[in-house]
Design a protein around this motif. Sequence first.
Motif, mmCIF file in Angstrom:
data_model
loop_
_atom_site.group_PDB
_atom_site.id
_atom_site.type_symbol
_atom_site.label_atom_id
_atom_site.label_comp_id
_atom_site.label_asym_id
_atom_site.label_seq_id
_atom_site.Cartn_x
_atom_site.Cartn_y
_atom_site.Cartn_z
ATOM 1 N N ASN A 23 0.830 -1.212 0.000
ATOM 2 C CA ASN A 23 0.000 0.000 0.000
ATOM 3 C C ASN A 23 0.861 1.257 0.000
ATOM 4 O O ASN A 23 0.591 2.208 -0.745
ATOM 5 N N ARG A 24 1.898 1.282 0.827
ATOM 6 C CA ARG A 24 2.796 2.430 0.885
ATOM 7 C C ARG A 24 3.520 2.631 -0.452
ATOM 8 O O ARG A 24 3.615 3.748 -0.959
ATOM 9 N N TRP A 25 3.991 1.546 -1.047
ATOM 10 C CA TRP A 25 4.685 1.637 -2.329
ATOM 11 C C TRP A 25 3.766 2.191 -3.409
ATOM 12 O O TRP A 25 4.154 3.075 -4.171
ATOM 13 N N LEU A 26 2.559 1.669 -3.485
ATOM 14 C CA LEU A 26 1.618 2.110 -4.520
ATOM 15 C C LEU A 26 1.296 3.596 -4.359
ATOM 16 O O LEU A 26 1.220 4.335 -5.354
ATOM 17 N N LYS A 27 1.136 4.034 -3.140
ATOM 18 C CA LYS A 27 0.868 5.447 -2.874
ATOM 19 C C LYS A 27 2.057 6.311 -3.304
ATOM 20 O O LYS A 27 1.880 7.333 -3.973
ATOM 21 N N LYS A 28 3.262 5.900 -2.945
ATOM 22 C CA LYS A 28 4.470 6.659 -3.284
ATOM 23 C C LYS A 28 4.708 6.691 -4.795
ATOM 24 O O LYS A 28 5.137 7.708 -5.330
ATOM 25 N N ILE A 29 4.434 5.602 -5.479
ATOM 26 C CA ILE A 29 4.622 5.558 -6.934
ATOM 27 C C ILE A 29 3.789 6.649 -7.593
ATOM 28 O O ILE A 29 4.272 7.400 -8.442
ATOM 29 N N LEU A 34 4.845 10.072 -12.611
ATOM 30 C CA LEU A 34 3.654 10.316 -13.423
ATOM 31 C C LEU A 34 2.898 9.024 -13.717
ATOM 32 O O LEU A 34 1.885 9.042 -14.400
ATOM 33 N N TYR A 35 3.380 7.919 -13.203
ATOM 34 C CA TYR A 35 2.778 6.611 -13.434
ATOM 35 C C TYR A 35 1.463 6.516 -12.666
ATOM 36 O O TYR A 35 1.381 6.903 -11.501
ATOM 37 N N SER A 36 0.433 6.024 -13.333
ATOM 38 C CA SER A 36 -0.834 5.807 -12.638
ATOM 39 C C SER A 36 -1.368 4.429 -13.027
ATOM 40 O O SER A 36 -1.181 3.959 -14.142
ATOM 41 N N PHE A 37 -2.026 3.828 -12.089
ATOM 42 C CA PHE A 37 -2.570 2.497 -12.297
ATOM 43 C C PHE A 37 -3.985 2.604 -12.848
ATOM 44 O O PHE A 37 -4.671 3.600 -12.655
ATOM 45 N N ASN A 38 -4.413 1.568 -13.540
ATOM 46 C CA ASN A 38 -5.741 1.544 -14.159
ATOM 47 C C ASN A 38 -6.844 1.536 -13.114
ATOM 48 O O ASN A 38 -6.674 0.996 -12.026
ATOM 49 N N GLU A 39 -7.964 2.090 -13.506
ATOM 50 C CA GLU A 39 -9.156 1.990 -12.679
ATOM 51 C C GLU A 39 -10.214 1.310 -13.536
ATOM 52 O O GLU A 39 -10.768 1.905 -14.449
ATOM 53 N N GLU A 61 -0.391 -7.161 -16.158
ATOM 54 C CA GLU A 61 0.880 -7.881 -16.170
ATOM 55 C C GLU A 61 2.075 -6.936 -16.156
ATOM 56 O O GLU A 61 3.096 -7.208 -15.518
ATOM 57 N N THR A 62 1.972 -5.805 -16.862
ATOM 58 C CA THR A 62 3.064 -4.824 -16.893
ATOM 59 C C THR A 62 3.285 -4.249 -15.498
ATOM 60 O O THR A 62 4.430 -4.126 -15.044
ATOM 61 N N ASP A 63 2.208 -3.901 -14.827
ATOM 62 C CA ASP A 63 2.316 -3.381 -13.460
ATOM 63 C C ASP A 63 2.974 -4.406 -12.547
ATOM 64 O O ASP A 63 3.836 -4.055 -11.726
ATOM 65 N N ILE A 64 2.592 -5.658 -12.696
ATOM 66 C CA ILE A 64 3.160 -6.716 -11.851
ATOM 67 C C ILE A 64 4.654 -6.845 -12.091
ATOM 68 O O ILE A 64 5.435 -6.954 -11.136
ATOM 69 N N LYS A 65 5.083 -6.792 -13.352
ATOM 70 C CA LYS A 65 6.522 -6.871 -13.650
ATOM 71 C C LYS A 65 7.276 -5.710 -13.009
ATOM 72 O O LYS A 65 8.344 -5.889 -12.437
ATOM 73 N N HIS A 66 6.705 -4.502 -13.118
ATOM 74 C CA HIS A 66 7.336 -3.332 -12.501
ATOM 75 C C HIS A 66 7.415 -3.493 -10.980
ATOM 76 O O HIS A 66 8.446 -3.184 -10.372
ATOM 77 N N LEU A 67 6.347 -3.960 -10.388
ATOM 78 C CA LEU A 67 6.321 -4.122 -8.932
ATOM 79 C C LEU A 67 7.261 -5.235 -8.471
ATOM 80 O O LEU A 67 7.874 -5.132 -7.405
ATOM 81 N N GLN A 68 7.420 -6.272 -9.270
ATOM 82 C CA GLN A 68 8.392 -7.323 -8.949
ATOM 83 C C GLN A 68 9.812 -6.763 -9.007
ATOM 84 O O GLN A 68 10.653 -7.077 -8.162
ATOM 85 N N ILE A 85 11.897 3.296 -6.787
ATOM 86 C CA ILE A 85 10.666 3.692 -7.478
ATOM 87 C C ILE A 85 10.987 4.504 -8.721
ATOM 88 O O ILE A 85 10.440 4.240 -9.802
ATOM 89 N N HIS A 86 11.868 5.465 -8.607
ATOM 90 C CA HIS A 86 12.203 6.286 -9.775
ATOM 91 C C HIS A 86 12.914 5.454 -10.848
ATOM 92 O O HIS A 86 12.681 5.655 -12.038
ATOM 93 N N LYS A 87 13.758 4.531 -10.438
ATOM 94 C CA LYS A 87 14.468 3.672 -11.408
ATOM 95 C C LYS A 87 13.477 2.835 -12.218
ATOM 96 O O LYS A 87 13.626 2.688 -13.430
ATOM 97 N N VAL A 88 12.459 2.312 -11.562
ATOM 98 C CA VAL A 88 11.518 1.406 -12.228
ATOM 99 C C VAL A 88 10.444 2.168 -13.005
ATOM 100 O O VAL A 88 10.091 1.781 -14.117
ATOM 101 N N PHE A 89 9.931 3.249 -12.454
ATOM 102 C CA PHE A 89 8.741 3.877 -13.011
ATOM 103 C C PHE A 89 8.999 5.136 -13.832
ATOM 104 O O PHE A 89 8.049 5.734 -14.336
ATOM 105 N N LEU A 90 10.248 5.554 -13.984
ATOM 106 C CA LEU A 90 10.577 6.663 -14.883
ATOM 107 C C LEU A 90 11.282 6.118 -16.115
ATOM 108 O O LEU A 90 11.865 5.032 -16.077
ATOM 109 N N THR A 91 11.239 6.902 -17.186
ATOM 110 C CA THR A 91 12.016 6.528 -18.361
ATOM 111 C C THR A 91 13.501 6.665 -18.021
ATOM 112 O O THR A 91 13.857 7.318 -17.028
#
Length: 117
Positions: A23-29, A34-39, A61-68, A85-91
């Motif tokens: 939960n903390r990771w998802l909030k911080k991401i 600029l990454y946002s998860f689907n609703e 599946e893409t989100d899961i790979k990033h989170l792994q 977080i920045h390494k995984v979720f930024l270009t």
Amino acid sequence: MTFYTKTEVRALIHKDLKKDTLNRWLKKIEEWTLYSFNEEIPTSSNYYVNGQPVKRKVYDETDIKHLQELYHLRVDKRLPLAYAIHKVFLTVEDFEKWKQGKWNREIEWQKLIEKEQ
């Protein structure tokens, strides 16, 4: 495309990942990048209100790979959360800017909005 709930994703990332940590990771991401998860409506375990399925945050599946990858960097390699977080979720380019202190979420968000107009 299959959409997973947070509970399902936690088990797919790692069996030892705690709910509060995820939960903390998802909030911080979403706060730091600029990454946002689907609703959407999850593929399984729908929640209904007045007989209608309710949309909620879901993960593909893409989100899961990033989170792994985030789990690996944070837990296995013991890197700081902000770095991981920045390494995984930024270009790659944005990550390099971030390391140099030149990347700002608000400024990048404004650029994105202006680009769309």
